[in-house]
Design an enzyme around this catalytic site. Structure first.
Site, short mmCIF file in Angstrom:
data_model
loop_
_atom_site.label_atom_id
_atom_site.label_comp_id
_atom_site.label_asym_id
_atom_site.label_seq_id
_atom_site.Cartn_x
_atom_site.Cartn_y
_atom_site.Cartn_z
N ASP A 48 37.85 92.29 97.68
CA ASP A 48 37.25 92.56 99.26
C ASP A 48 36.49 93.88 99.06
O ASP A 48 35.39 94.07 99.53
CB ASP A 48 38.44 92.45 99.99
N HIS A 82 44.37 90.23 103.42
CA HIS A 82 43.45 89.63 102.54
C HIS A 82 43.07 87.94 103.01
O HIS A 82 43.65 87.18 102.72
CB HIS A 82 43.84 89.45 101.07
P1 NAD Z 1 45.11 78.23 89.09
O1 NAD Z 1 45.64 77.10 89.65
O2 NAD Z 1 43.92 78.05 88.14
O3 NAD Z 1 46.36 78.86 88.28
C1 NAD Z 1 47.74 79.10 88.73
C2 NAD Z 1 48.61 78.98 87.75
O4 NAD Z 1 50.01 79.46 88.32
C3 NAD Z 1 48.87 77.56 87.41
O5 NAD Z 1 48.80 77.46 85.82
C4 NAD Z 1 50.24 77.18 87.74
O6 NAD Z 1 50.89 76.28 86.55
C5 NAD Z 1 50.94 78.64 87.68
N1 NAD Z 1 52.00 78.46 88.66
C6 NAD Z 1 52.36 77.72 89.69
N2 NAD Z 1 53.58 78.08 90.17
C7 NAD Z 1 54.27 79.05 89.36
C8 NAD Z 1 55.35 79.82 89.36
N3 NAD Z 1 56.23 79.41 89.97
N4 NAD Z 1 55.74 80.82 88.12
C9 NAD Z 1 54.51 80.63 87.02
N5 NAD Z 1 53.31 80.35 87.33
C10 NAD Z 1 53.04 79.50 88.20
O7 NAD Z 1 44.98 79.58 90.37
P2 NAD Z 1 44.01 80.77 90.08
O8 NAD Z 1 42.52 80.43 90.38
O9 NAD Z 1 44.34 81.46 88.78
O10 NAD Z 1 44.43 81.57 91.37
C11 NAD Z 1 45.89 81.90 91.31
C12 NAD Z 1 46.37 82.52 92.59
O11 NAD Z 1 45.37 83.85 93.10
C13 NAD Z 1 45.94 81.63 94.04
O12 NAD Z 1 46.83 81.48 94.90
C14 NAD Z 1 44.55 81.99 94.40
O13 NAD Z 1 44.28 81.85 95.72
C15 NAD Z 1 44.95 83.62 94.30
N6 NAD Z 1 43.65 84.35 94.42
C16 NAD Z 1 43.78 85.54 95.00
C17 NAD Z 1 42.86 86.41 95.23
C18 NAD Z 1 42.82 87.88 95.83
O14 NAD Z 1 41.89 88.44 95.95
N7 NAD Z 1 44.12 88.48 96.17
C19 NAD Z 1 41.55 86.21 94.42
C20 NAD Z 1 41.51 84.85 93.81
C21 NAD Z 1 42.66 84.22 93.91
C1 LMR Z 2 39.23 85.09 97.13
O1 LMR Z 2 39.15 85.72 98.07
O2 LMR Z 2 38.09 84.73 96.34
C2 LMR Z 2 40.63 84.45 96.84
O3 LMR Z 2 41.39 84.95 97.79
C3 LMR Z 2 40.32 82.99 96.75
C4 LMR Z 2 39.98 82.21 97.87
O4 LMR Z 2 41.19 81.32 98.16
O5 LMR Z 2 39.43 82.84 98.66
#
Ligand code: NAD
Ligand code: LMR
Length: 326
Positions: free
Chosen positions: A159, A187
């Site tokens: 962000d 967030h």
């Molecule tokens: P994704 O679905 O591509 O990958 C997530 C992975 O986590 C999968 O491979 C899944 O098998 C694994 N997983 C699920 N449960 C698990 C556990 N208990 N232990 C270990 N691994 C586990 O998702 P992504 O696009 O990589 O996103 C991951 C997370 O990050 C999501 O919750 C997404 O919303 C979040 N995210 C946060 C931000 C932020 O700014 N804070 C930004 C982008 C994404």
């Molecule tokens: C983001 O800000 O891009 C991530 O937290 C993914 C989402 O769910 O928006």
């Protein structure tokens, strides 16, 4: 040759990790003289995909990549680790808010908090990216009673970067010309991207961009940026999230530059009258690995209202997950 540092990444076969792992192995986190061991955690159905990722990591012949461990056991993944990137969690789809993920993801952070408590290095730095990141970090902290809560942050650097970009685009300057933006709070779509203290080439940002643009365009754009990316790509942000994760952990490990601060979500100590114990995003500086909340910033009525609104949401999220605290 330096001793390798141990880095855990959860959700290692997921989208974000597909960008993150290769950049960690290339030295983007701690520099090109620091070897690393990668501890990769996944759930059983994703282990085959993870094997493929490991083949690719090996095929890069990275000089810094000393060892790779893959496992489905958090206690193996976190054993004596110096850094933990908690990425693994379900992402939201179109039409969902991040807090809709709380029920399905909360338990992951309870289990991982306990495992970190039992086996991680006592100085481990834990960055929670999986959503809803602030409250997942709160759950992990409250299941790790033997670790200092200061060992945990949640990611609001994406962000922060988004706000820098919006301001740079609007004023026609480079991202490096923008300093002192702030993300306050959660967030989520209540987060408050604040530019009252921001500078553009050393000048007050709000003397160069219109207040109306800031309030009616910039703030909602940042609050809805994740959803806009999901709508456009059909999947949530991944490479920009990996960039932000590396930046947040690198600045935490190596320190912030003297000329700027950044935003990180960390346990509130009551600064700016935000409820103690919530994981709330503040402007911070880092010295010797110690995060300090920037103090004494003037907060006007508009900012106060927005800071309180996002605090309220975090209080509500906390109520929903309290039963998971040990
Ligand atoms: P994704 O679905 O591509 O990958 C997530 C992975 O986590 C999968 O491979 C899944 O098998 C694994 N997983 C699920 N449960 C698990 C556990 N208990 N232990 C270990 N691994 C586990 O998702 P992504 O696009 O990589 O996103 C991951 C997370 O990050 C999501 O919750 C997404 O919303 C979040 N995210 C946060 C931000 C932020 O700014 N804070 C930004 C982008 C994404
Ligand atoms: C983001 O800000 O891009 C991530 O937290 C993914 C989402 O769910 O928006």
């Amino acid at each position: 040759m330096k001793t390798p540092v141990d880095i855990a990444i959860t959700g290692a076969a997921g989208q974000i990790s597909y960008s993150l792992l290769f950049r960690l192995a290339a030295g983007e986190f701690l520099g090109e003289s620091q070897p690393i061991n990668l501890h990769l955690l996944e759930i059983p159905p994703a282990m085959s995909a993870l094997e493929g990722v490991v083949m690719e990591l090996n095929d890069c012949a990275y000089p810094l990549l000393n060892r790779i461990i893959t496992t489905t056991d958090p206690k193996v993944a976190f054993d004596n680790v110096d850094y933990a990137f908690l990425v693994g969690a379900r992402p939201r789809g179109a039409g969902m808010e991040r807090k809709d993920l709380l029920q399905c993801n909360a338990e992951i952070f309870m289990v991982q908090g306990k495992a970190l408590n039992d086996v991680a290095n006592r100085n481990v730095k834990v960055l929670v990216t999986g959503n809803p990141a602030n409250t997942n970090a709160l759950i992990a902290i409250n299941n790790a009673p033997d670790l200092n809560p200061k060992n945990f942050t949640a990611m609001t650097m994406l962000d922060h970067n988004r706000t820098i970009n919006q301001l740079a685009e609007k004023s026609g300057v480079k991202a490096t010309d923008i300093k002192n933006v702030i993300i306050w709070g959660n967030h989520s779509n209540t987060q408050y991207p604040d530019i009252h203290h921001a500078k553009i080439k050393g000048q007050d940002a709000l003397s160069l961009v219109e207040n109306n643009w800031f309030i009616n365009e910039m703030i909602p754009t940042i609050q809805q940026r994740g959803a806009a990316i999901i709508k456009a790509r059909g999947q949530s942000s991944a490479a920009s999230a990996a960039t932000a994760a590396i930046k947040q952990m690198r600045l935490w490990a190596l320190g912030t530059p003297a000329s700027d601060w950044v935003s990180m979500a960390l346990v509130s100590d009551g600064s700016y009258d935000i409820e103690k114990g919530l994981v709330y995003s503040f402007p911070v500086t880092v010295n010797d690995g110690e995060i300090n909340i920037v103090q004494g910033l003037e907060i006007n009525k508009l900012s106060l209202e927005k800071m309180k609104l996002t605090e309220k949401e975090l209080r509500e999220e906390k109520e929903d997950v309290k039963h998971l605290f040990s």
